[in-house]
Design a protein around this motif. Structure first.
Motif, PDB file in Angstrom:
ATOM      1  N   ALA A   1       0.833  -1.204   0.000  1.00 26.88           N
ATOM      2  CA  ALA A   1       0.000   0.000   0.000  1.00 26.88           C
ATOM      3  C   ALA A   1       0.873   1.261   0.000  1.00 26.88           C
ATOM      4  CB  ALA A   1      -0.917   0.005   1.221  1.00 26.88           C
ATOM      5  N   PRO A   2       1.086   1.876  -1.170  1.00 31.10           N
ATOM      6  CA  PRO A   2       1.768   3.165  -1.201  1.00 31.10           C
ATOM      7  C   PRO A   2       0.864   4.252  -0.622  1.00 31.10           C
ATOM      8  CG  PRO A   2       1.662   2.127  -3.388  1.00 31.10           C
ATOM      9  CD  PRO A   2       0.718   1.406  -2.509  1.00 31.10           C
ATOM     10  N   VAL A   3       1.404   5.082   0.255  1.00 31.80           N
ATOM     11  CA  VAL A   3       0.606   6.124   0.908  1.00 31.80           C
ATOM     12  C   VAL A   3       1.335   7.456   0.734  1.00 31.80           C
ATOM     13  CG1 VAL A   3      -0.494   6.884   3.039  1.00 31.80           C
ATOM     14  CG2 VAL A   3      -0.278   4.444   2.557  1.00 31.80           C
ATOM     15  N   PHE A   4       0.598   8.478   0.278  1.00 28.39           N
ATOM     16  CA  PHE A   4       1.213   9.730  -0.153  1.00 28.39           C
ATOM     17  C   PHE A   4       0.935  10.931   0.750  1.00 28.39           C
ATOM     18  CE2 PHE A   4       1.310   7.026  -3.804  1.00 28.39           C
ATOM     19  CZ  PHE A   4       2.392   7.441  -4.566  1.00 28.39           C
ATOM     20  N   SER A   5       0.112  10.780   1.765  1.00 26.99           N
ATOM     21  CA  SER A   5      -0.139  11.902   2.669  1.00 26.99           C
ATOM     22  C   SER A   5      -0.573  11.366   4.031  1.00 26.99           C
ATOM     23  CB  SER A   5      -1.230  12.828   2.116  1.00 26.99           C
ATOM     24  OG  SER A   5      -2.504  12.215   2.203  1.00 26.99           O
ATOM     25  N   PRO A   6      -0.319  12.145   5.095  1.00 29.72           N
ATOM     26  CA  PRO A   6      -0.785  11.702   6.412  1.00 29.72           C
ATOM     27  C   PRO A   6      -2.291  11.487   6.457  1.00 29.72           C
ATOM     28  CG  PRO A   6       0.831  13.454   6.656  1.00 29.72           C
ATOM     29  CD  PRO A   6       0.507  13.366   5.190  1.00 29.72           C
ATOM     30  N   ARG A   7      -3.053  12.360   5.798  1.00 32.78           N
ATOM     31  CA  ARG A   7      -4.509  12.213   5.834  1.00 32.78           C
ATOM     32  C   ARG A   7      -4.942  10.922   5.131  1.00 32.78           C
ATOM     33  NH1 ARG A   7      -9.321  14.445   3.069  1.00 32.78           N
ATOM     34  NH2 ARG A   7     -11.005  14.347   4.614  1.00 32.78           N
ATOM     35  N   SER A   8      -4.283  10.580   4.018  1.00 34.89           N
ATOM     36  CA  SER A   8      -4.612   9.328   3.339  1.00 34.89           C
ATOM     37  C   SER A   8      -4.387   8.137   4.264  1.00 34.89           C
ATOM     38  CB  SER A   8      -3.769   9.171   2.073  1.00 34.89           C
ATOM     39  OG  SER A   8      -4.113  10.137   1.110  1.00 34.89           O
ATOM     40  N   ALA A   9      -3.292   8.181   5.025  1.00 38.98           N
ATOM     41  CA  ALA A   9      -3.016   7.092   5.965  1.00 38.98           C
ATOM     42  C   ALA A   9      -4.109   6.991   7.017  1.00 38.98           C
ATOM     43  CB  ALA A   9      -1.666   7.308   6.632  1.00 38.98           C
ATOM     44  N   LEU A  10      -4.550   8.129   7.538  1.00 34.79           N
ATOM     45  CA  LEU A  10      -5.580   8.113   8.577  1.00 34.79           C
ATOM     46  C   LEU A  10      -6.932   7.671   8.018  1.00 34.79           C
ATOM     47  CD1 LEU A  10      -4.614  11.403  10.454  1.00 34.79           C
ATOM     48  CD2 LEU A  10      -4.104   9.034  11.121  1.00 34.79           C
ATOM     49  N   LEU A  11      -7.238   8.096   6.794  1.00 33.05           N
ATOM     50  CA  LEU A  11      -8.500   7.661   6.186  1.00 33.05           C
ATOM     51  C   LEU A  11      -8.483   6.160   5.912  1.00 33.05           C
ATOM     52  CD1 LEU A  11      -9.242  10.564   3.671  1.00 33.05           C
ATOM     53  CD2 LEU A  11     -10.332  10.133   5.881  1.00 33.05           C
TER      54      LEU A  11
ATOM     55  N   PRO B   1       8.659  10.697   6.216  1.00 28.24           N
ATOM     56  CA  PRO B   1       8.554  10.304   7.627  1.00 28.24           C
ATOM     57  C   PRO B   1       7.234  10.732   8.259  1.00 28.24           C
ATOM     58  CG  PRO B   1      10.747  11.135   7.170  1.00 28.24           C
ATOM     59  CD  PRO B   1       9.931  11.408   5.939  1.00 28.24           C
ATOM     60  N   ALA B   2       6.688  11.889   7.872  1.00 27.42           N
ATOM     61  CA  ALA B   2       5.407  12.329   8.435  1.00 27.42           C
ATOM     62  C   ALA B   2       4.295  11.367   8.049  1.00 27.42           C
ATOM     63  CB  ALA B   2       5.076  13.744   7.955  1.00 27.42           C
ATOM     64  N   VAL B   3       4.325  10.878   6.822  1.00 23.92           N
ATOM     65  CA  VAL B   3       3.326   9.896   6.388  1.00 23.92           C
ATOM     66  C   VAL B   3       3.531   8.579   7.121  1.00 23.92           C
ATOM     67  CG1 VAL B   3       2.460   8.569   4.421  1.00 23.92           C
ATOM     68  CG2 VAL B   3       3.007  10.995   4.146  1.00 23.92           C
ATOM     69  N   ALA B   4       4.783   8.196   7.308  1.00 28.33           N
ATOM     70  CA  ALA B   4       5.072   6.957   8.035  1.00 28.33           C
ATOM     71  C   ALA B   4       4.534   7.024   9.461  1.00 28.33           C
ATOM     72  CB  ALA B   4       6.578   6.695   8.049  1.00 28.33           C
TER      73      ALA B   4
ATOM     74  N   SER C   1       4.595  -4.346   7.452  1.00 31.51           N
ATOM     75  CA  SER C   1       5.912  -3.751   7.280  1.00 31.51           C
ATOM     76  C   SER C   1       5.710  -2.302   6.868  1.00 31.51           C
ATOM     77  CB  SER C   1       6.749  -4.506   6.237  1.00 31.51           C
ATOM     78  OG  SER C   1       6.204  -4.345   4.932  1.00 31.51           O
ATOM     79  N   LEU C   2       6.735  -1.491   7.078  1.00 37.25           N
ATOM     80  CA  LEU C   2       6.634  -0.069   6.775  1.00 37.25           C
ATOM     81  C   LEU C   2       7.995   0.423   6.314  1.00 37.25           C
ATOM     82  CD1 LEU C   2       5.155   2.697   6.859  1.00 37.25           C
ATOM     83  CD2 LEU C   2       5.785   2.844   9.268  1.00 37.25           C
ATOM     84  N   VAL C   3       8.043   0.986   5.106  1.00 36.98           N
ATOM     85  CA  VAL C   3       9.264   1.580   4.596  1.00 36.98           C
ATOM     86  C   VAL C   3       8.960   2.995   4.139  1.00 36.98           C
ATOM     87  CG1 VAL C   3      10.278  -0.615   3.891  1.00 36.98           C
ATOM     88  CG2 VAL C   3       8.939   0.706   2.249  1.00 36.98           C
ATOM     89  N   VAL C   4       9.989   3.841   4.131  1.00 29.96           N
ATOM     90  CA  VAL C   4       9.855   5.227   3.691  1.00 29.96           C
ATOM     91  C   VAL C   4      10.670   5.404   2.421  1.00 29.96           C
ATOM     92  CG1 VAL C   4      10.182   7.651   4.293  1.00 29.96           C
ATOM     93  CG2 VAL C   4       9.578   5.992   6.074  1.00 29.96           C
TER      94      VAL C   4
END
Length: 244
Positions: free
Chosen positions: A169-179, A196-199, A209-212
């Protein structure tokens, strides 16, 4: 791909499709993907007090709205090559392209262009660029030109995220991660964060797993995403040793 491993793409539809095409070009074959945006871009009416001297554009959505607001011909300070490309097609003149908003702020502060500058942004934004430019003595304002409206998961996504599959799951913004976290996925998510803020926001997903990405840009996200896919299904092994 095997073992249920797929891409989960949650950006707005067009952006997700472009990212998938870039990943498939790098992978060298089709990649099974589930596209279910966590948000859609909805234009917001903008009333301009006057014509700015230049624009600050931190997303392609802002560049698109600039073209719709009859601001063609203006210089544009842009984050990312995609934003600059959209700005050109909208009749604007990109004068600088930075990797991220902090880099753009630094560039503007060094150049000190004559104002007023106008930052066209989304309803949910970060960085307070206009205020920080103003504090540094550069006349700048901002206008909310679009809303990032939350969307629920598609029926297919709801079923898949409640199942045993694994997703990159590629995530491009903090809000996208929270949604995305608000969808309460039970499937294993291997998250690729653009920064890092998105992570930090993606930690709410309890990812497998989580990579930046090494740089906050599209090409780096493609490579990081393919790196995750390689760990789940090495493309070289599948290409060279797989059976038809």
């Amino acid at each position: 791909m095997t073992d249920g491993a797929r891409l989960l793409l949650t950006r707005p539809e067009a952006a997700s499709r472009r990212f998938l095409a870039a990943c498939e070009a790098g992978w060298g074959r089709p990649i099974p993907a589930l596209v279910s945006p966590v948000m859609e871009i909805v234009p917001v009416p903008v009333v301009l007090a006057g014509r700015p001297a230049a624009l600050v554009l931190t997303s392609e959505n802002g560049a698109t709205r600039a073209g719709e607001l009859d601001l063609s011909g203006l210089p544009a300070w842009c984050v990312g090559p995609r934003t600059a490309d959209v700005a050109r097609r909208a009749g604007l003149r990109p004068v600088a392209v930075a990797r991220d908003a902090e880099g753009l702020l630094a560039t503007i502060l060094v150049a000190r262009p004559a104002g007023p500058l106008l930052h066209l942004r989304g309803e949910h934004g970060r960085g307070d660029l206009a205020a920080r430019l103003g504090a540094a003595g550069i006349v700048a304002s901002e206008a909310v030109a679009y809303r990032q409206q939350e969307r629920p998961p598609s029926p297919e996504a709801r079923t898949a995220l409640d199942g045993p599959d694994s997703f990159v799951a590629p995530v491009f913004s903090p809000r996208s991660a929270l949604l995305l976290a608000g969808w309460h996925p039970r499937a294993a998510l291997h998250v690729v964060a653009i920064s890092p803020a998105v992570a930090a926001a993606a930690a709410t997903l309890c990812p497998a797993s989580l990579v930046v990405a090494p740089h906050p840009e599209g090409s780096a996200m493609v490579e990081a995403t393919l790196g995750r896919l390689d760990r789940l299904l090495p493309r070289r092994l599948e290409a060279n040793g797989g059976a038809d």
